[in-house]
Design a protein around this motif. Structure first.
Motif, short mmCIF file in Angstrom:
data_model
loop_
_atom_site.label_atom_id
_atom_site.label_comp_id
_atom_site.label_asym_id
_atom_site.label_seq_id
_atom_site.Cartn_x
_atom_site.Cartn_y
_atom_site.Cartn_z
N LEU A 9 0.83 -1.20 0.00
CA LEU A 9 0.00 0.00 0.00
C LEU A 9 0.87 1.26 0.00
N SER B 66 2.00 2.07 -3.46
CA SER B 66 0.96 2.36 -4.43
C SER B 66 0.70 3.86 -4.49
N GLU C 76 -6.10 -3.42 -2.45
CA GLU C 76 -5.85 -2.15 -3.14
C GLU C 76 -7.12 -1.30 -3.19
#
Length: 224
Positions: A104, A107, A155
């Motif tokens: 995460l 991202s 996600e």
């Protein structure tokens, strides 16, 4: 090898032996067959015992990669058929939280954007570096047996999960089953084995004296 007639006559004079004459009907009942000597091919059928076994290249063991507890089971016994991507079990583990958080953080949709200031995010090398970081973190999740569905859910929600949902990597039959609900598992523990039986092998036991008779490419008839 031709036998001289003189030897044939002398053969009847051997002590203890006497010539025997058989009629055509007697020879037929005995299965006696004679023919002129000639050159021909001699074929021999070799009958051997065999066992049907799984193709070893299509056997997929499922092992635990984390420390945790089995909290759910979706398959229950050996012999059950499973499909690729089908859920197998859930393993509760706090050790998987950190690797999810790394994904995460890399991202751009979440923590990853703080590593690339607005002035550099538009540069090709910065964008490429960010993409590579996400891809590496995603590959690490796959190495830990995270399914594509679970990665997409992580996600989408932006939050890590404490349960690893293991899915079948291949289609086939469960040929070994050693896991129970509530079991504590550690990295390397075998859980079950999935075997693709769409192609199998026949292992043949060959006697030593018959090994020279077998060559690659000979026709084989398998009787079950």
């Amino acid at each position: 090898v031709p036998v001289p007639k003189v030897e044939q006559r002398e053969a009847g004079a051997v002590t203890g032996l006497a010539p025997v004459s058989l009629g055509s009907e007697s020879m037929r009942r005995m299965g006696y067959v004679s023919s002129s000597a000639q050159r021909s091919r001699l074929d021999r059928t070799v009958r051997l015992p065999a066992r049907i076994v799984a193709d070893p290249t299509r056997v997929r063991p499922i092992i635990s990669r984390v420390d945790g507890f089995v909290t759910s089971l979706h398959v229950w016994s050996a012999g059950q058929r499973v499909s690729r991507g089908q859920p197998l079990m859930g393993i509760y583990s706090l050790g998987i939280l950190s690797i999810q958080q790394q994904y995460l953080n890399s991202s751009p949709a979440y923590g990853g954007k703080r590593f690339y200031p607005p002035s550099t995010r538009t540069q090709p090398e910065a964008v490429e570096g960010a993409t590579e970081g996400v891809d590496r973190s995603k590959l690490r999740l796959k190495d830990w047996d995270f399914s594509d569905e679970q990665i997409a859910r992580i996600e989408r929600t932006g939050s890590a999960e404490d349960t690893l949902e293991m899915a079948s990597p291949v289609s086939g039959y469960i040929t070994s089953y050693t896991v129970v609900l509530g079991q504590k598992v550690a990295p390397g523990d075998p859980l079950l084995t999935i075997t693709d039986l769409s192609r199998v092998w026949a292992e043949v036991d060959v006697f030593e004296r018959e090994v020279p008779l077998l060559k690659e490419g000979l026709p084989v008839v398998l009787e079950l």
